[in-house]
Write an enzyme that holds these catalytic residues in place. Structure first.
Site, PDB file in Angstrom:
ATOM      1  N   SER A 483       0.831  -1.189   0.000  1.00 34.15           N
ATOM      2  CA  SER A 483       0.000   0.000   0.000  1.00 34.15           C
ATOM      3  C   SER A 483       0.879   1.259   0.000  1.00 34.15           C
ATOM      4  CB  SER A 483      -0.957  -0.043   1.199  1.00 34.15           C
ATOM      5  OG  SER A 483      -1.873   1.012   1.127  1.00 34.15           O
ATOM      6  N   ASP A 627      -6.114  -4.182  -1.481  1.00 29.91           N
ATOM      7  CA  ASP A 627      -4.940  -3.780  -0.709  1.00 29.91           C
ATOM      8  C   ASP A 627      -4.203  -5.009  -0.175  1.00 29.91           C
ATOM      9  OD1 ASP A 627      -3.143  -2.716   1.216  1.00 29.91           O
ATOM     10  OD2 ASP A 627      -4.383  -0.926   1.353  1.00 29.91           O
TER      11      ASP A 627
END
Length: 782
Positions: A483, A627
């Site tokens: 991320s 994610d």
């Protein structure tokens, strides 16, 4: 054979009589539109006859119904037939009979000549009968005689009933009355001939009406006759074969044959168009009632009487046949499916073999073409062609290695041509060949996810750069992020951006991406499950990173191995980690994690940062990415595994794991229960937890190998925080944490600053020459 019929009063040709049933002495005779008559066989005279008894009738106002013991008639008068004699050689009354027969014959001849032209054609159209049983069955009223003719016939019968009872002789043997049932669609023009009375005025009137009505409905009934002709013909022939009797040549009359005890008659259905007042038939009557009932088609007949039987019989027969054929059909279907699957499998296997063979041949051709090339510019073109081929078909790397492409590429890399060297470095990284590590062992940098809280990790890196006096991409051999950590890894490892520029860009990205109206964000959240605009985030990534592929970053000799981690949510039940790499694995070495190097850099960042609730999930090829923090918010273990695949014989020197801050609350919930919000929060925190991986690695790795930096925050700051004062607060807390752990930072900086020993450098040189010349350098050209 001619038959002489003695007629007392009149001749009544019976058309729709259904049955005559009785006993030996007192028998009952049933006729259409007639009451019940009791008759008996007289044994007094040699000429056997039957005499009527007292007329007993039951009347009804509507339709006529016939059963085993009663007969109903719409008329108020009885109808009686008296037959004096039925013989082929009786001399009594011969003259009178001849006169009557001559009159009948002349009348019929005149009518037949008027209509058809000859008598034979008329007789062929008369209703035929077929002997079926020994009992003349009862039929219901069909309305074939007009009311006027019926009344006149009844009056005549009453007038001469006594005389006919005294004079009528009848054979002594028992007569077998036989019935014929024909289909309604087989009616002919003169099927009412058997019901003509001896009053020829009335008969002529009746015949004229019938002929007129017949020709009116001829067009309407023609199609029905053609459809039912073949079926009726087959039914008649079957009945003939079963009963073994010939059809009577004279339909419509009662005839006695010598040597036979049967009295033949015709059971001809009436025409619906000739008589307007057709009475309904009871559904409880026999099949003959419905066969004689006027109808416009077979469907009406089947629906009236056997409508409930025919579907059932058809269903039963069909179900039986289906039950018998069902196993065979099932076996055939199974065999067909198996054959189809086998054919499909063989076809796919054949296609794969052909494709694999073609890929291998193409790879060999490209390698051989490259080895034959001597021009540097042409070598660049050949190398790029082979690179594109291996990117499209990674399974061709093994063939390229067998064709000894690595030694030739290493020799090409020695040429003083930057473009050629960059192309060679790219294809070597794609094949899986790696250069020796920078230090004494493998150095790994792992950065957690956390949104804008990544500024905390930037403070730690700033301190390391300050202590080592080297940029980040020179300090580490492998950089991995999730991320926001992937963004830092790309900015520092691939683009070699300074830390100050990274921090400035970080703040700008936070203000551009995470500035969203609450109402608009709520609407988007309900529509696409994303509070922020994902398209805006993609556009920013495209502008900053361009359209370069991950593997193209290997052209830079100072670029470390970089990876970004995402989560695939559409493969199987459990999510799986996916690694976006700027390198490839050597043939024969398989990683535990999915991944590839053929993707663009902005795609890797977009997939790795698709946090649920913040950005929409990202579809890339056949995979759906979210994610990477859902599975591996601390990618230190994944980075270790990837490094062992790249440098299997090199030990770990240092692993630096950077967190984005954690918040620990002192508030304790009640012992008895927890709220739903707390339960959901615990699930999310456990999925994104980073400290458990830290505890595991810290206990397994040797001392002074694993270093974790993750400051404790005084406030729980969300990952989409974009306010500058909050970001300044995060930066300040990161600096305080570094001050408290300054000794730990110095230890890490010292390890990262160590150079290789002389022995390690010699080993690296020997390995390079061995790979370049396919043998020891002492026996090869230096």
């Amino acid at each position: 054979m001619s038959i002489n019929l003695t007629v007392d009063i009149y001749i009544y040709l019976l058309s729709n009589a259904r049955s005559v049933c009785g006993k030996q002495r007192s028998k009952q005779l049933y006729f259409l539109f007639s009451p019940k008559h009791y008759w008996r066989i007289s044994h007094i005279s040699l000429q056997r006859g039957f005499h009527t008894n007292i007329i007993r009738c039951k009347w009804t106002k509507s339709e006529a119904h016939s059963c085993s013991k009663h007969c109903y008639s719409p008329s108020n008068h009885g109808l009686h037939i008296g037959i004096l004699k039925l013989s082929t050689s009786a001399p009594k009354g011969l003259t009178k009979v001849n006169i009557c027969m001559s009159r009948i014959k002349s009348t019929l001849n005149s009518v037949s000549k008027a209509v058809f032209g000859n008598q034979n054609e008329m007789i062929s159209r008369l209703a035929q009968f077929k002997p079926s049983s020994q009992i003349l069955r009862k039929v219901s009223d069909s309305g074939w005689l007009k009311q006027k003719n019926i009344k006149q016939a009844i009056k005549s019968l009453k007038k001469y009933s006594d005389k006919s009872a005294e004079k009528s002789p009848f054979p002594e043997e028992k007569s077998h009355i036989i019935d014929k049932e024909e289909d309604i669609g087989k009616r002919s023009l003169f099927h009412y001939t058997s019901s003509i009375t001896t009053k020829f005025g009335d008969s002529f009137y009746f015949l004229s009406n019938h002929i007129n009505s017949y020709f009116k409905r001829k067009e309407k009934m023609s199609q029905q006759k053609e459809n039912e002709h073949f079926r009726d013909k087959s039914e008649l022939e079957d009945k003939k074969v079963e009963e073994g009797k010939l059809r009577s040549p004279d339909p419509g009359i009662l005839a006695y044959k010598p040597g036979s005890e049967s009295v033949h008659t015709v059971d001809k259905p009436t025409s619906p168009s000739a008589i307007p007042d057709v009475l309904q038939v009871s559904t409880k009557q026999s099949i003959a009632n419905f066969l004689s009932r006027p109808t416009e088609g077979v469907q009406a007949l089947v629906g009236g009487y056997i409508g409930g039987l025919v579907p059932k019989l058809k269903y039963d027969s069909k179900s039986q046949s289906e039950e018998q054929e069902e196993p065979a059909k099932t076996d055939q279907a199974v065999s067909k499916d198996r054959n189809a699957e086998e054919k499909k499998r063989l076809s796919l296997q054949r296609e794969k073999i052909i494709a694999r063979v073609s890929i291998d041949n193409r790879t060999r051709a490209l390698v051989q073409a490259l080895r034959r090339t001597t021009d540097p510019k042409l070598c660049i073109t050949r190398v790029e062609e082979l690179t594109f081929h291996l990117l499209e078909f990674p399974e061709g790397k093994g063939v390229a290695v067998k064709e000894r492409i690595i030694p030739y590429l290493l020799r090409l890399r020695q040429i003083k041509d930057e473009t050629l060297q960059a192309a060679v470095r790219e294809i070597l990284a794609l094949i899986g060949y790696v250069d020796p590590v920078k230090g004494r062992g493998i150095r790994i940098l792992s950065i957690d996810g956390g949104g804008t809280r990544g500024v905390v990790a930037l403070q730690t890196l700033r301190k390391l750069v300050e202590l080592t006096q080297k940029p980040v991409h020179q300090l580490f051999d492998y950089i991995c992020g999730v991320s926001t950590g992937a963004i830092l890894a790309f900015m520092l490892g691939l683009f070699h951006m300074p830390l100050d520029e990274c921090e400035e860009l970080y703040r700008k990205l936070g203000s551009d991406v995470f500035s969203q109206n609450v109402i608009v964000g709520t609407v988007k959240m309900s529509w696409s499950h994303a509070f922020y605009d994902s398209q805006t985030w993609e556009n920013i990534l495209k502008d900053r990173m361009g359209s370069a592929l991950m593997i193209e970053t290997a052209r830079n000799p100072t670029c470390p191995k970089v990876a970004a981690v995402s989560t695939i949510v559409n493969r199987g039940i459990t999510p799986k980690a996916f690694v976006f790499r700027n390198y490839g694995h050597f043939p024969g070495i398989n990683s535990h994690y999915l991944g590839g190097c053929q993707y663009k850099m902005w795609q890797a960042i977009r997939a790795s940062s698709a946090a649920p609730g913040y950005f929409a999930e990202y579809a890339l090829g056949n995979d759906l990415h979210q994610d990477g923090g859902l599975l591996l918010n601390n990618p230190s273990a994944l980075a270790m595994h990837e490094c062992k695949c790249l440098w299997p014989d090199v030990p770990l020197e240092c692993i630096v794991s950077l967190g984005t801050g954690r918040y620990e609350s002192d508030v304790r919930n009640t012992v008895t229960y927890t709220s739903l919000k707390t339960k959901l929060s615990n699930v999310i925190n456990s999925a994104t937890d980073t400290e458990e991986v830290h505890i595991m690695l810290d206990g397994l790795l040797p001392p002074d190998t694993y270093f974790r930096f993750n400051p404790v925050m005084c406030e729980n700051i969300p990952l989409d925080e974009s306010r500058n004062e909050k970001l300044d607060q995060l930066q300040l807390e990161g600096l305080k944490y570094i001050e408290r752990n300054e000794q730990k930072m110095k230890k890490v900086a010292k390890i990262l600053s160590q150079e290789k020993t002389t022995l390690q450098k010699i080993n690296d040189w020997i390995k390079l020459k061995t790979d370049m010349y396919e043998g020891l350098p002492f026996f090869s050209k230096l």
